[in-house]
Enzyme design. Structure first.
Site, PDB file in Angstrom:
ATOM      1  N   VAL A  66     106.027 -72.352  12.397  1.00 30.51           N
ATOM      2  CA  VAL A  66     107.335 -71.992  12.979  1.00 30.51           C
ATOM      3  C   VAL A  66     107.646 -70.519  12.699  1.00 30.51           C
ATOM      4  CG1 VAL A  66     108.216 -74.353  12.808  1.00 30.51           C
ATOM      5  CG2 VAL A  66     108.498 -72.831  10.848  1.00 30.51           C
ATOM      6  N   GLN A 125     101.527 -75.623  14.702  1.00 28.75           N
ATOM      7  CA  GLN A 125     102.537 -76.382  13.945  1.00 28.75           C
ATOM      8  C   GLN A 125     103.451 -75.392  13.212  1.00 28.75           C
ATOM      9  OE1 GLN A 125     100.565 -80.055  11.923  1.00 28.75           O
ATOM     10  NE2 GLN A 125      99.003 -78.483  12.090  1.00 28.75           N
ATOM     11  N   CYS A 181     122.406 -75.847  18.990  1.00 25.55           N
ATOM     12  CA  CYS A 181     123.775 -76.263  18.661  1.00 25.55           C
ATOM     13  C   CYS A 181     123.859 -77.793  18.591  1.00 25.55           C
ATOM     14  CB  CYS A 181     124.740 -75.739  19.733  1.00 25.55           C
ATOM     15  SG  CYS A 181     126.406 -76.324  19.443  1.00 25.55           S
ATOM     16  N   GLY A 215      93.414 -74.062   9.495  1.00 25.62           N
ATOM     17  CA  GLY A 215      94.485 -73.937   8.505  1.00 25.62           C
ATOM     18  C   GLY A 215      95.465 -75.074   8.499  1.00 25.62           C
ATOM     19  N   HIS A 243     106.310 -77.622  16.638  1.00 32.83           N
ATOM     20  CA  HIS A 243     107.295 -77.964  15.611  1.00 32.83           C
ATOM     21  C   HIS A 243     108.492 -77.023  15.625  1.00 32.83           C
ATOM     22  CE1 HIS A 243     104.111 -80.330  13.085  1.00 32.83           C
ATOM     23  NE2 HIS A 243     104.514 -80.984  14.147  1.00 32.83           N
ATOM     24  N   ARG A 251     113.245 -69.076   4.245  1.00 31.41           N
ATOM     25  CA  ARG A 251     111.974 -68.945   4.977  1.00 31.41           C
ATOM     26  C   ARG A 251     112.081 -67.844   6.030  1.00 31.41           C
ATOM     27  NH1 ARG A 251     110.216 -74.681   6.848  1.00 31.41           N
ATOM     28  NH2 ARG A 251     108.377 -73.539   7.541  1.00 31.41           N
TER      29      ARG A 251
HETATM   30  C1  BV8 Z   1     107.716 -88.226  14.878  1.00 24.32           C
HETATM   31  C2  BV8 Z   1     108.899 -78.634  10.589  1.00 24.32           C
HETATM   32  C3  BV8 Z   1     108.671 -90.015  16.078  1.00 24.32           C
HETATM   33  C4  BV8 Z   1     109.520 -78.414   9.299  1.00 24.32           C
HETATM   34  C5  BV8 Z   1     107.182 -80.221  10.333  1.00 24.32           C
HETATM   35  C6  BV8 Z   1     101.935 -91.353  13.353  1.00 24.32           C
HETATM   36  C7  BV8 Z   1     102.385 -90.976  14.616  1.00 24.32           C
HETATM   37  C8  BV8 Z   1     103.607 -90.323  14.753  1.00 24.32           C
HETATM   38  C9  BV8 Z   1     104.392 -90.020  13.619  1.00 24.32           C
HETATM   39  C10 BV8 Z   1     103.938 -90.390  12.371  1.00 24.32           C
HETATM   40  C11 BV8 Z   1     102.719 -91.046  12.231  1.00 24.32           C
HETATM   41  N1  BV8 Z   1     102.537 -91.257  10.906  1.00 24.32           N
HETATM   42  C12 BV8 Z   1     103.581 -90.773  10.216  1.00 24.32           C
HETATM   43  C13 BV8 Z   1     104.458 -90.249  11.073  1.00 24.32           C
HETATM   44  C14 BV8 Z   1     105.731 -89.634  10.696  1.00 24.32           C
HETATM   45  C15 BV8 Z   1     105.651 -88.131  10.472  1.00 24.32           C
HETATM   46  C16 BV8 Z   1     104.397 -87.718   9.739  1.00 24.32           C
HETATM   47  O1  BV8 Z   1     103.447 -87.255  10.336  1.00 24.32           O
HETATM   48  N2  BV8 Z   1     104.410 -87.862   8.409  1.00 24.32           N
HETATM   49  C17 BV8 Z   1     103.266 -87.431   7.632  1.00 24.32           C
HETATM   50  C18 BV8 Z   1     103.708 -86.553   6.471  1.00 24.32           C
HETATM   51  C19 BV8 Z   1     102.540 -88.686   7.177  1.00 24.32           C
HETATM   52  N3  BV8 Z   1     105.717 -87.437  11.740  1.00 24.32           N
HETATM   53  C20 BV8 Z   1     106.936 -87.158  12.236  1.00 24.32           C
HETATM   54  O2  BV8 Z   1     107.974 -87.497  11.711  1.00 24.32           O
HETATM   55  C21 BV8 Z   1     106.952 -86.379  13.555  1.00 24.32           C
HETATM   56  N4  BV8 Z   1     107.888 -87.004  14.420  1.00 24.32           N
HETATM   57  O3  BV8 Z   1     106.736 -88.853  14.679  1.00 24.32           O
HETATM   58  O4  BV8 Z   1     108.787 -88.695  15.581  1.00 24.32           O
HETATM   59  C22 BV8 Z   1     109.613 -90.084  17.196  1.00 24.32           C
HETATM   60  C23 BV8 Z   1     109.084 -90.220  18.476  1.00 24.32           C
HETATM   61  C24 BV8 Z   1     109.961 -90.320  19.547  1.00 24.32           C
HETATM   62  C25 BV8 Z   1     111.359 -90.254  19.331  1.00 24.32           C
HETATM   63  C26 BV8 Z   1     111.861 -90.074  18.022  1.00 24.32           C
HETATM   64  C27 BV8 Z   1     110.998 -90.003  16.954  1.00 24.32           C
HETATM   65  C28 BV8 Z   1     107.445 -84.961  13.344  1.00 24.32           C
HETATM   66  C29 BV8 Z   1     106.471 -84.178  12.511  1.00 24.32           C
HETATM   67  C30 BV8 Z   1     106.948 -82.707  12.409  1.00 24.32           C
HETATM   68  C31 BV8 Z   1     107.579 -82.482  11.069  1.00 24.32           C
HETATM   69  N5  BV8 Z   1     107.923 -81.091  10.932  1.00 24.32           N
HETATM   70  N6  BV8 Z   1     107.550 -78.955  10.302  1.00 24.32           N
HETATM   71  C32 BV8 Z   1     109.271 -76.984   8.922  1.00 24.32           C
HETATM   72  O5  BV8 Z   1     108.219 -76.409   9.262  1.00 24.32           O
HETATM   73  O6  BV8 Z   1     110.163 -76.476   8.258  1.00 24.32           O
HETATM   74  S1  BV8 Z   1     105.719 -80.637   9.633  1.00 24.32           S
HETATM   75  C33 BV8 Z   1     105.150 -79.466   8.571  1.00 24.32           C
HETATM   76  O7  BV8 Z   1     103.827 -79.896   8.227  1.00 24.32           O
HETATM   77  C34 BV8 Z   1     104.952 -78.068   9.151  1.00 24.32           C
HETATM   78  O8  BV8 Z   1     105.204 -77.962  10.533  1.00 24.32           O
HETATM   79  C35 BV8 Z   1     103.467 -77.827   8.921  1.00 24.32           C
HETATM   80  O9  BV8 Z   1     102.934 -76.958   9.814  1.00 24.32           O
HETATM   81  C36 BV8 Z   1     102.986 -79.211   9.104  1.00 24.32           C
HETATM   82  C37 BV8 Z   1     101.587 -79.511   8.791  1.00 24.32           C
HETATM   83  O10 BV8 Z   1     101.266 -78.924   7.572  1.00 24.32           O
HETATM   84  P1  BV8 Z   1     100.103 -77.836   7.608  1.00 24.32           P
HETATM   85  O11 BV8 Z   1     100.450 -76.799   8.598  1.00 24.32           O
HETATM   86  O12 BV8 Z   1      98.814 -78.539   7.794  1.00 24.32           O
HETATM   87  O13 BV8 Z   1     100.256 -77.191   6.187  1.00 24.32           O
HETATM   88  P2  BV8 Z   1      99.666 -77.767   4.819  1.00 24.32           P
HETATM   89  O14 BV8 Z   1     100.271 -76.981   3.700  1.00 24.32           O
HETATM   90  O15 BV8 Z   1      99.761 -79.255   4.813  1.00 24.32           O
HETATM   91  O16 BV8 Z   1      98.120 -77.417   4.890  1.00 24.32           O
HETATM   92  C38 BV8 Z   1      97.686 -76.064   4.908  1.00 24.32           C
HETATM   93  C39 BV8 Z   1      96.187 -76.100   5.096  1.00 24.32           C
HETATM   94  O17 BV8 Z   1      95.736 -74.753   5.177  1.00 24.32           O
HETATM   95  C40 BV8 Z   1      95.450 -76.744   3.938  1.00 24.32           C
HETATM   96  O18 BV8 Z   1      94.444 -77.600   4.462  1.00 24.32           O
HETATM   97  C41 BV8 Z   1      94.796 -75.558   3.212  1.00 24.32           C
HETATM   98  O19 BV8 Z   1      93.547 -75.904   2.654  1.00 24.32           O
HETATM   99  C42 BV8 Z   1      94.604 -74.593   4.354  1.00 24.32           C
HETATM  100  N7  BV8 Z   1      94.585 -73.176   3.976  1.00 24.32           N
HETATM  101  C43 BV8 Z   1      95.341 -72.547   3.054  1.00 24.32           C
HETATM  102  N8  BV8 Z   1      95.036 -71.222   3.059  1.00 24.32           N
HETATM  103  C44 BV8 Z   1      94.081 -71.040   4.008  1.00 24.32           C
HETATM  104  C45 BV8 Z   1      93.793 -72.281   4.594  1.00 24.32           C
HETATM  105  N9  BV8 Z   1      92.887 -72.436   5.582  1.00 24.32           N
HETATM  106  C46 BV8 Z   1      92.229 -71.334   5.988  1.00 24.32           C
HETATM  107  N10 BV8 Z   1      92.449 -70.097   5.467  1.00 24.32           N
HETATM  108  C47 BV8 Z   1      93.361 -69.926   4.486  1.00 24.32           C
HETATM  109  N11 BV8 Z   1      93.552 -68.695   3.989  1.00 24.32           N
HETATM  110 ZN    ZN Z   2     127.609 -75.147  21.053  1.00 21.55          ZN
END
Ligand code: BV8
Ligand code: ZN
Length: 255
Positions: free
Chosen positions: A112, A110, A136, A196, A128, A78
């Site tokens: 990176v 969101q 580290c 997005g 994120h 990436r």
């Molecule tokens: C946590 C890093 C707890 C990786 C990412 C409720 C509350 C809290 C947590 C949860 C909850 N329910 C579930 C959870 C757990 C989980 C979660 O959300 N799961 C989901 C899948 C159900 N959440 C977590 O684990 C979070 N942490 O809750 O910790 C905690 C608290 C205290 C102490 C300890 C623990 C952490 C979440 C972060 C995960 N990391 N990224 C990486 O990037 O490598 S998430 C990952 O998804 C990316 O960051 C990405 O940005 C993010 C969201 O995806 P989108 O950006 O929306 O991308 P996607 O492809 O889905 O959609 C693209 C959109 O663009 C589409 O709609 C498309 O139509 C549109 N599009 C496309 N082209 C265009 C366009 N729009 C306009 N123009 C275009 N041209």
């Molecule tokens: Zn170190």
């Protein structure tokens, strides 16, 4: 685009421009879709990033513990992709909007990929984390390492422990302070632009009800304006939906 679709788009954009005109403070939540036109793959499209890799294997602490080499291979790929891309007109439009509202404008992303900063956005809350930074696992030092390939098991130059990407994985907390600032900005916002994002990841997606004041006393509920290609989990909560590529629709707000 058909006349009807054109008319619907222009009507939505007129309403969005009207809401923005009256706004004293603006917040934005962006997702992978705003970088799509720059050539950065989104997560959940058919050619999405997660293809070929299970989330558990590449974007969780367990996956990293199990096979850090695989995780670094995924993130180095990436980083290599982001080395080749540039901000698109959607990123640049958000820079212009920030110039109009100054410190009453907060961009929460969101993503990176660093493209908002690259485009010139000043106040960017990277909830994120960032592909540019490593953390580290030993001394916890966070460093900006640019986008060079760090090899499959990079070690900390200070304490030689293994480095990890400074990215928030699933089941990890969002960065202290950054997330609180994002919630505050959404709470204070008269308008929240949601661009997005599929709005399926939490707690990021909870900025939408926070902006609307659903769960807290907010004198006047904020207006939520979605910019996406299609309906998403945010659409039913949005006051205005602008359907089209954000690289074309966001610049229309700056006309
Ligand atoms: C946590 C890093 C707890 C990786 C990412 C409720 C509350 C809290 C947590 C949860 C909850 N329910 C579930 C959870 C757990 C989980 C979660 O959300 N799961 C989901 C899948 C159900 N959440 C977590 O684990 C979070 N942490 O809750 O910790 C905690 C608290 C205290 C102490 C300890 C623990 C952490 C979440 C972060 C995960 N990391 N990224 C990486 O990037 O490598 S998430 C990952 O998804 C990316 O960051 C990405 O940005 C993010 C969201 O995806 P989108 O950006 O929306 O991308 P996607 O492809 O889905 O959609 C693209 C959109 O663009 C589409 O709609 C498309 O139509 C549109 N599009 C496309 N082209 C265009 C366009 N729009 C306009 N123009 C275009 N041209
Ligand atoms: Zn170190």
């Amino acid at each position: 685009m058909s006349d009807t679709a054109d008319r619907v788009l222009n009507e939505a954009l007129d309403r969005a421009a009207g809401a923005l005109k009256a706004a004293k403070s603006v917040a934005v939540l962006t997702g992978a879709g705003v970088s799509a036109e720059s050539g950065v793959p989104t997560f959940r499209a058919s050619d999405g990033l997660w293809e070929g890799h299970r989330i558990e294997d590449v974007a969780t602490p367990t996956g990293f513990r199990k096979d850090p080499g695989l995780v670094w291979k995924f993130y180095n790929a990436r980083r290599a992709n982001v080395r080749t891309v540039r901000p698109n007109p959607g990123h640049l439009a958000l820079v212009k909007l920030e110039q109009r509202w100054g410190d009453k404008f907060t961009l929460v992303t969101q993503n990176v990929d660093g493209l908002h900063r690259f485009a010139g956005s000043k106040k960017v809350l990277e909830i994120h984390g960032s592909l540019y930074r490593t953390r580290c696992t030993g001394c916890k030092k966070i460093e900006d390492r640019g986008l060079l390939d760090l090899g499959d098991l990079p070690a900390c130059p200070t304490c030689t422990a293994m480095l990890r990407p400074d990215i928030v994985w699933f089941h990890e907390a969002l960065p202290e302070g950054v997330w609180e600032a994002a919630m505050f900005a959404a709470h204070e916002a008269d308008v929240l632009l949601v661009a997005g994002t599929s709005a399926v990841v939490y707690p990021a997606a909870s900025l939408i009800p926070i902006a609307k004041g659903d769960r807290s006393l907010k004198p006047v509920p904020g207006t939520v304006i979605e910019f996406n290609l299609t309906q998403t989990e945010a659409s039913s909560q949005a006051d205005i939906c602008v359907f089209g590529p954000s690289g074309q629709t966001l610049p229309r707000l700056c006309e």
